[in-house]
Design an enzyme around this catalytic site. Structure first.
Site, mmCIF file in Angstrom:
data_model
loop_
_atom_site.group_PDB
_atom_site.id
_atom_site.type_symbol
_atom_site.label_atom_id
_atom_site.label_comp_id
_atom_site.label_asym_id
_atom_site.label_seq_id
_atom_site.Cartn_x
_atom_site.Cartn_y
_atom_site.Cartn_z
ATOM 1 N N TYR A 208 11.400 -3.416 -3.300
ATOM 2 C CA TYR A 208 11.067 -3.195 -4.691
ATOM 3 C C TYR A 208 10.662 -1.735 -4.523
ATOM 4 O O TYR A 208 10.406 -0.863 -3.667
ATOM 5 C CB TYR A 208 10.048 -4.123 -4.980
ATOM 6 C CG TYR A 208 8.584 -4.094 -3.881
ATOM 7 C CD1 TYR A 208 7.769 -2.918 -3.708
ATOM 8 C CD2 TYR A 208 8.537 -5.002 -3.053
ATOM 9 C CE1 TYR A 208 6.514 -2.792 -2.989
ATOM 10 C CE2 TYR A 208 7.402 -4.905 -2.035
ATOM 11 C CZ TYR A 208 6.472 -3.966 -2.204
ATOM 12 O OH TYR A 208 5.406 -4.070 -1.120
ATOM 13 N N TYR B 164 -9.349 4.170 2.939
ATOM 14 C CA TYR B 164 -10.116 3.165 3.569
ATOM 15 C C TYR B 164 -11.776 3.198 3.895
ATOM 16 O O TYR B 164 -12.347 2.442 3.869
ATOM 17 C CB TYR B 164 -9.389 2.764 5.031
ATOM 18 C CG TYR B 164 -7.821 2.208 4.792
ATOM 19 C CD1 TYR B 164 -7.780 0.779 4.572
ATOM 20 C CD2 TYR B 164 -6.841 2.904 4.657
ATOM 21 C CE1 TYR B 164 -6.765 0.113 4.487
ATOM 22 C CE2 TYR B 164 -5.749 2.213 4.309
ATOM 23 C CZ TYR B 164 -5.747 0.851 4.347
ATOM 24 O OH TYR B 164 -4.255 0.244 4.285
ATOM 25 N N TYR C 66 8.145 -3.508 -8.936
ATOM 26 C CA TYR C 66 9.539 -4.416 -9.408
ATOM 27 C C TYR C 66 10.533 -4.152 -8.356
ATOM 28 O O TYR C 66 11.043 -3.311 -7.741
ATOM 29 C CB TYR C 66 10.135 -3.704 -10.658
ATOM 30 C CG TYR C 66 9.126 -3.788 -11.795
ATOM 31 C CD1 TYR C 66 8.755 -4.765 -12.530
ATOM 32 C CD2 TYR C 66 8.340 -2.608 -12.031
ATOM 33 C CE1 TYR C 66 7.966 -4.905 -13.566
ATOM 34 C CE2 TYR C 66 7.420 -2.463 -13.374
ATOM 35 C CZ TYR C 66 7.248 -3.722 -13.922
ATOM 36 O OH TYR C 66 6.255 -3.640 -14.857
ATOM 37 N N SER C 67 11.136 -5.540 -8.236
ATOM 38 C CA SER C 67 12.352 -5.590 -7.280
ATOM 39 C C SER C 67 13.466 -4.941 -7.407
ATOM 40 O O SER C 67 13.874 -4.819 -8.992
ATOM 41 C CB SER C 67 12.648 -6.918 -6.969
ATOM 42 O OG SER C 67 11.567 -7.730 -6.219
ATOM 43 N N GLU D 167 1.327 1.927 7.762
ATOM 44 C CA GLU D 167 1.561 2.773 6.489
ATOM 45 C C GLU D 167 2.421 4.173 6.962
ATOM 46 O O GLU D 167 3.126 4.770 6.262
ATOM 47 C CB GLU D 167 0.203 2.880 5.730
ATOM 48 C CG GLU D 167 0.087 1.598 4.943
ATOM 49 C CD GLU D 167 -1.184 1.351 4.800
ATOM 50 O OE1 GLU D 167 -1.960 2.296 4.364
ATOM 51 O OE2 GLU D 167 -1.619 0.240 4.278
ATOM 52 N N GLY E 48 12.704 -18.179 -12.165
ATOM 53 C CA GLY E 48 12.301 -17.310 -13.179
ATOM 54 C C GLY E 48 12.858 -15.733 -12.758
ATOM 55 O O GLY E 48 13.883 -15.607 -12.255
ATOM 56 N N HIS F 164 0.839 -1.208 -0.189
ATOM 57 C CA HIS F 164 0.037 -0.119 -0.021
ATOM 58 C C HIS F 164 0.846 1.220 -0.107
ATOM 59 O O HIS F 164 0.553 2.312 -0.667
ATOM 60 C CB HIS F 164 -1.037 0.093 1.252
ATOM 61 C CG HIS F 164 -2.172 -1.116 1.151
ATOM 62 N ND1 HIS F 164 -3.146 -1.248 2.060
ATOM 63 C CD2 HIS F 164 -2.155 -1.828 0.041
ATOM 64 C CE1 HIS F 164 -3.961 -1.806 1.672
ATOM 65 N NE2 HIS F 164 -3.646 -2.414 0.713
ATOM 66 N N PHE G 93 5.245 -11.662 -6.135
ATOM 67 C CA PHE G 93 5.063 -10.519 -7.190
ATOM 68 C C PHE G 93 3.509 -10.652 -7.691
ATOM 69 O O PHE G 93 2.832 -11.527 -8.025
ATOM 70 C CB PHE G 93 5.775 -11.071 -8.483
ATOM 71 C CG PHE G 93 7.283 -10.691 -8.379
ATOM 72 C CD1 PHE G 93 8.013 -10.037 -7.419
ATOM 73 C CD2 PHE G 93 8.199 -11.521 -9.129
ATOM 74 C CE1 PHE G 93 9.110 -9.675 -7.192
ATOM 75 C CE2 PHE G 93 9.613 -11.270 -8.972
ATOM 76 C CZ PHE G 93 9.985 -10.536 -8.223
ATOM 77 N N GLY G 94 2.971 -9.359 -7.422
ATOM 78 C CA GLY G 94 1.567 -9.455 -7.896
ATOM 79 C C GLY G 94 0.564 -9.745 -6.366
ATOM 80 O O GLY G 94 1.172 -9.478 -5.226
#
Length: 396
Positions: A188, A98, A205-206, A140, A273, A88, A386-387
């Site tokens: 990331y 929220y 992206y890392s 956060e 991967g 987040h 990821f995702g």
């Protein structure tokens, strides 16, 4: 935490609510995007929405949070909350959003469950929701304070490197020439791009290079439209269009898959991967600092030609005084590598090992089970997804 009255109501209704969460979240997103289309255009991942994975992740996290409150009323599932909060924060989520989610989520609950949602049931699940929401808001807030607040910064691409037929790496420096905030290996960044239809889509992206004083590096795998998976909007844009000299918007670095090197212990870095990206940053950091404890590197890929950052992966490992590399390829495995999927059966795992995993969920589940079978404590196994995080949603 959860009041006794609400706990009793949630316990009684959890099977019904949990069983309907898939339908509830589907209607929630549909209603929210109809009322607030800018959220789908500029915040939520349209590919994940089309595939349904974001709905599944939301349902899994709500069910897991409620289940934890009932089973452990005096604690919070901080690992899950922390992972969500980092994601987040990388998106710049604000506290008032929220309330938007609450409005449309509870409208969907009433729509799906109808008369079963009595005032008592509604009050109990509102308590669950705001316990989770307020915990995330607090985490956060702390993350924003550590990173100088939410926001986007322009970075200039100074180099584009072709890693494989489908993977490119970008090295960037701040366009304003200002200082670069440090990050932890394994974290990331969010990247925001303007697409042809006017949407400003965001992806994470890392960081695939070691922390440096004035640069960032991340690597992108182009996602093809196959096997029912939609083509990656942002990955395709970055792969096809971004070159040296272009400017991208990046967030600060976030993520809770953070390499811990103190106290020194044997490490195992396992990837498959494009999951190699955070592991490469970790290896670069270990090599730069002369990490002396044993390090086991495990990676699986379709072939050596598909192994992104392979040179960096092997070079950094070779710089360590006590490292072992185990590579698995589905085809064209060279001498010293194995043919097939990653299998830790023949891989020595030292006592006290801390493990870090990144790759497809089936890969991480398999490796985690094998590590536990070899005596690695579950608390010492860390992972990155990821995702949308479907890990909890798919646990037995």
């Amino acid at each position: 935490m959860l009041s006794e009255q609400s706990a009793a109501t949630v316990r009684a209704t959890l099977p019904a609510v949990g069983g309907a969460l898939g339908e509830i979240t589907e209607r929630f997103y549909a209603g929210m995007f109809e009322a607030r289309p800018e959220l789908l255009r500029d915040l939520f991942n349209r590919g994940n929405q089309a595939a349904g994975t974001q709905r599944e992740a939301l349902a899994g996290s709500i069910a897991a949070f409620a289940t934890h409150l009932l089973a452990h009323p005096d604690t919070r599932p901080d690992a899950m909350l922390g992972r969500i909060a980092h994601k987040h924060a990388s998106l710049g989520i604000a506290p008032d959003q929220y309330a938007i989610v609450h409005e449309h989520l509870f409208a969907a609950i009433v729509e799906v469950l109808g008369e079963a949602v009595t005032p008592e049931v509604a009050a109990a699940w509102e308590e669950v929701y705001w316990l989770m929401a307020n915990a995330l808001i607090a985490i956060e807030k702390r993350l924003y304070e550590e990173q100088g607040g939410p926001g986007w910064r322009e970075w200039e691409v100074v180099e584009r490197v072709t890693e494989t037929a489908d993977v490119v790496s970008f090295r960037l420096r701040p366009a304003d020439g200002g200082p670069v905030r440090d990050f932890h290996p394994g974290q990331y960044v969010s990247v925001r791009v303007a697409l042809d239809d006017g949407a400003r889509q965001i992806r994470q992206y890392s960081l695939s290079g070691a922390p440096g004083p004035d640069e960032r590096q991340f690597s992108v795998k182009r996602v093809h439209d196959d096997a029912g998976t939609p083509e990656g909007e942002v990955s395709g844009h970055l792969y096809a269009r971004v070159r040296a000299g272009d400017v991208l918007e990046l967030s600060e670095a976030y993520g809770d898959l953070v390499l811990a090197t103190e106290p020194a212990a044997p490490l195992l870095l396992a990837s498959a991967g494009i999951g190699v990206t955070p592991m490469t940053a970790m290896l670069a950091h270990l090599a730069d600092h002369g990490y002396a404890a044993p390090v086991t590197v495990v990676h699986g890929d379709r072939s050596p030609a598909d192994h992104a950052l392979r040179g960096d992966h092997e070079t950094y490992a070779a710089k360590l005084p006590d490292a072992a590399v185990h590579l698995f390829y589905e085809r064209d495995a060279p001498a010293g590598a194995s043919t097939g999927y990653v299998d830790l059966t023949g891989v020595p795992v030292a006592s006290g090992t801390r493990a870090y995993l990144c790759g497809p969920l089936p890969f991480m589940r398999t490796v985690r089970e094998q590590l536990i079978g070899k005596g690695v404590a579950p608390a010492d196994i860390h992972y990155e997804v990821f995702g949308p995080d479907l890990w909890l949603a798919k646990q037995d």
